[in-house]
Design an enzyme around this catalytic site. Sequence first.
Site, mmCIF file in Angstrom:
data_model
loop_
_atom_site.group_PDB
_atom_site.id
_atom_site.type_symbol
_atom_site.label_atom_id
_atom_site.label_comp_id
_atom_site.label_asym_id
_atom_site.label_seq_id
_atom_site.Cartn_x
_atom_site.Cartn_y
_atom_site.Cartn_z
ATOM 1 N N HIS A 118 6.292 1.698 -5.041
ATOM 2 C CA HIS A 118 5.566 1.146 -6.276
ATOM 3 C C HIS A 118 6.821 0.211 -7.293
ATOM 4 O O HIS A 118 6.340 0.175 -8.461
ATOM 5 C CB HIS A 118 5.505 2.517 -6.897
ATOM 6 N N SER A 140 4.054 -3.328 -2.839
ATOM 7 C CA SER A 140 3.631 -3.786 -1.015
ATOM 8 C C SER A 140 3.545 -5.197 -0.804
ATOM 9 O O SER A 140 3.527 -6.153 -1.327
ATOM 10 C CB SER A 140 2.557 -2.987 -0.579
ATOM 11 N N LYS A 173 -10.361 1.183 2.481
ATOM 12 C CA LYS A 173 -9.723 0.829 3.684
ATOM 13 C C LYS A 173 -8.827 1.626 4.719
ATOM 14 O O LYS A 173 -9.173 2.151 5.655
ATOM 15 C CB LYS A 173 -8.604 -0.778 3.601
ATOM 16 N N ASP A 174 -8.135 2.211 3.849
ATOM 17 C CA ASP A 174 -7.222 3.950 3.871
ATOM 18 C C ASP A 174 -7.603 4.982 4.345
ATOM 19 O O ASP A 174 -7.882 5.637 5.961
ATOM 20 C CB ASP A 174 -6.247 3.850 2.911
ATOM 21 N N GLU A 226 8.976 16.090 24.111
ATOM 22 C CA GLU A 226 7.861 16.172 23.238
ATOM 23 C C GLU A 226 7.587 14.158 23.796
ATOM 24 O O GLU A 226 8.546 13.326 23.861
ATOM 25 C CB GLU A 226 7.339 16.379 22.432
#
Lengths: 190, 427
Positions: free
Chosen positions: B220, B224, B248-249, B292
Amino acid sequence: MAAKTIEPTRRDFMTITAGAFAAVGAAASLWPFIDQMNPDASALSLASIEVDLAPVQEGQAITVMWRGKPVFIRHRTAEEIEKAKAVSLSELPDPEARNMNLEAGAPANDINRVKDKNEKWLVLIGICTHLGCIPKGQGIADVKGEYGGWFCPCHGSHYDTAGRIRKGPAPRNLDVPPFNFLSETKIKIG
Amino acid sequence: MAHESTYKPGNALSKWFDDRLPVLRLMHDQFGVFPMPRNLNYLWTFGGILTFFLVVQVLSGVVLAMHYVPHESMAFASVEHIMRDVNWGWLLRYMHANGGSMFFLAVYLHIIRGMYYGSYKAPREILWILGVFIFLAMMATAFMGYSLVWGQMSFWAVTVITNLFSSLDAIWSGLGTAIVEWIWGGFAVGNPTLNRLYSLHYLLPFVIFGLVLLHIWALHVPGSNNPTGIEIKTKSDSISFHPYYTVKDGFAMSAFIVLFAFFIFYAPNFLSHPDNYIEADPLVTPPHIVPEWYFLPFYAILRAIPDKLLGVIALFASILLLLFIPWLDTSKVKSARYRPIYKWFFALFVISGLVLGYLGAKAPEGWYLIVGRIATAYYFLHLLVIMPVVGWIEKPTAMPGSITESVLGKGAGGGTPKGAAAAPERR
């Protein structure tokens, strides 16, 4: 003398004292926090075991636990002993005996891989020196690798009939733990 | 945090509160009106998805810890107890186990997005480095969590991975062994090891949480990045975080949760290994040890190198090198969209990662070993040679003048000053 000496103040004294106290204190109290993770008294106390070898026939092998680790005991056949003896030191990736009963750096001749020249009995810590898997080769039907000893399935290390690394990523021969013959057919490991 | 606060308390109580703890102001400024580039695609939704999975893992983990017993003779049975007896235990455990996989899937996509669009470049280097630390902490947490099941794969994964440190014996005899026994608390993996892995598995998520806060803070400050790699220059380049990106997220998160639910309800053990349903046996190594899926590429790198110490160094270097890519990449252009040569090398890099992932599950023999070595070589070649060299020799393609222009086309950017369009940034 024109130069004026600057006397340390009470604040200088307190800053240095407090700083030194904090640094020494922090460093000293760090150790118990680190050392608590080392093997504790109960782990260290599992130091030795006795094993009866009488029931192990020629060509057979048994696995016992010592200090939480598997120990391979193989009753070698004459053929296996001959095979191990025929190897010259220059053919070995790790030329050291890795026998805790001898001084460090002894050459990895077959005779240095056993105890008291007793070639029949091969006693090894059964943990691959690469990343700690248990090599195959103890059971009759097991894969024993290209050199007739043990084969580690994890990353493909081959050990010969004296437990010496011959091929694959493992850097060292299988370790021979400290042990003594209490009688012809009884050993004490540790 | 670099922007003037626009928060206006709505009533006397919120004003009273704001004068004492301005947390609502912080939320308003950072997640309400925070200016975001207007052109973000769905690859920018993984930050939110990852935060969601951190919360899922912490919540499901805390309740699983109410039923799990970290003791070598009871751990495996207590996991089965959770599966069979505890109310909803099967759901909580499958959420936690598959949540780990989803977490890694999202983080890999997040990392690939960051690499493709140059999100690690100035002024976002610290943001990127914090991200690598989060990734490392995630790997440590996942590894420790997997060990707690105390099945065969758990036990032997712990044995193999902790033994990596024994390679230090090659540098100073006895050093590696001392470190490994210190980690184990004994002469082999056993109860002390399980106990400390449990303790640290509970601790590390909170470390991750702290790193995530720093990661968001560092995000921040410059704001972005976006698919063009051009910074926000005018008001028309940005839209507010809420409602545009919260929605959107949220939508992307819902889609991702559908995938998560598919694994939980229809294929809960698909990503796991059947051998881990056999209790740990220190006398029998499974014929085929596989980590894994999310560790497979790194496991393949370890096995591609025939020397023990060098293999371990390569394994750690493959991750730690990521810390330096803000400086290894010499290109002035952020987004690979405008980098005609690098784009293809980057595709190869992703392919080499996928190939390594495939080979990590195969025995290191014959063709598998050869291909594994080629892919490992490319992985390092890409980071150490291709990134700096291509940055020097490549001529980037034409870039839009601004974010607005990239969205609306030339001349359509209502608020874009003429000067901004004529002078592309950072060329």
